[in-house]
Design an enzyme around this catalytic site. Sequence first.
Site, PDB file in Angstrom:
ATOM      1  CE  LYS A 215      -4.264  -2.078   1.451  1.00 22.24           C
ATOM      2  NZ  LYS A 215      -5.267  -2.366   2.469  1.00 22.24           N
ATOM      3  NE  ARG A 250      -7.269  -8.692   0.630  1.00 25.03           N
ATOM      4  CZ  ARG A 250      -6.965  -7.860  -0.354  1.00 25.03           C
ATOM      5  NH1 ARG A 250      -6.050  -6.939  -0.196  1.00 25.03           N
ATOM      6  NH2 ARG A 250      -7.594  -7.949  -1.532  1.00 25.03           N
TER       7      ARG A 250
HETATM    8  C1  9MG Z   1      -9.983  -5.899  -0.601  1.00 21.53           C
HETATM    9  N1  9MG Z   1      -8.986  -5.339   0.293  1.00 21.53           N
HETATM   10  C2  9MG Z   1      -8.020  -4.418  -0.040  1.00 21.53           C
HETATM   11  N2  9MG Z   1      -7.296  -4.111   1.056  1.00 21.53           N
HETATM   12  C3  9MG Z   1      -7.808  -4.843   2.078  1.00 21.53           C
HETATM   13  C4  9MG Z   1      -7.506  -4.960   3.446  1.00 21.53           C
HETATM   14  O1  9MG Z   1      -6.554  -4.225   3.991  1.00 21.53           O
HETATM   15  N3  9MG Z   1      -8.220  -5.803   4.196  1.00 21.53           N
HETATM   16  C5  9MG Z   1      -9.237  -6.544   3.640  1.00 21.53           C
HETATM   17  N4  9MG Z   1      -9.930  -7.367   4.457  1.00 21.53           N
HETATM   18  N5  9MG Z   1      -9.568  -6.460   2.351  1.00 21.53           N
HETATM   19  C6  9MG Z   1      -8.876  -5.622   1.590  1.00 21.53           C
END
Ligand code: 9MG
Length: 271
Positions: A215, A250
């Site tokens: 990010k 994630r």
């Molecule tokens: C779809 N998506 C994009 N960034 C995310 C994040 O930080 N957490 C979750 N649960 N989904 C995300």
Amino acid sequence: MEAFQWKTTRPLVMGILNVTPDSFSDGGRYTDVASAVTRARQMASEGADIIDVGGESTRPGAPVVSVDEELRRVLPVIEQIADLLVAVDTTKAVVAGHAIAAGARIVNDISALQYDADMVSVVREFGVGVILMHMQGTPATMQDNPCYSDVVQDVRFFLAERIEFAVASGVKKMQIAVDPGIGFGKTIEHNRQLLAKLKEFATFGCPLVVGASRKSFIGQLLSRPEYEQRLSGSLAVAAWAVMHGAQIIRVHDVAETADVVRMIAALRQIN
Ligand code: 9MG
């Protein structure tokens, strides 16, 4: 059938599989079914415990996608990887329902069941896992001027309320995971504070998800804005998150993150 229960005796790696055609340089983006399926299987072999399949981009300013188009993007992929643990990244109840019928067992809802009034029934009726994520505003406008009185307490309050809503609507607590929504309506300083106080989100009795992979705030904190330059910063955040209570990370870079997670688990066993 038994309702889904998160099993987090060790931290889990959730691999990102975006099946969106947006012209965004996102390493998690696969536009045709065959390459998406190949990438999903590669992530699984690299150590992904969950594959998060999304057909609508959540980046600021991304176009809204119709139900039909989202289904066209995600269903053929999910059908072919249903032997894996699959999450569907959607805010639409109809998409979630079809994705579950195709084999998804988790709904990753960045609106925390707020955008679609039918989503909570889908999660309850199918007994699937659900990720409740915090976001201020909508993806279109969330980065315009994010404001909080106390970002950590505000996000905690929101997540507590969403858990209460889900449970009051018949969802079992064991189905729920929470996510502070790094980058969703947050400045760099908000993201930094949320990560610094991550332990405060590990107190709900629900697994904690952190999604910081590649990010922009990582590039900004490192003064290296390019997307390709964010791997080491992402791994540092993954390590920090696991050491401060996160159970699900994630990420785009599954192999590297799985190594980080495994190494931390190994070191933890040394007394
Ligand atoms: C779809 N998506 C994009 N960034 C995310 C994040 O930080 N957490 C979750 N649960 N989904 C995300």
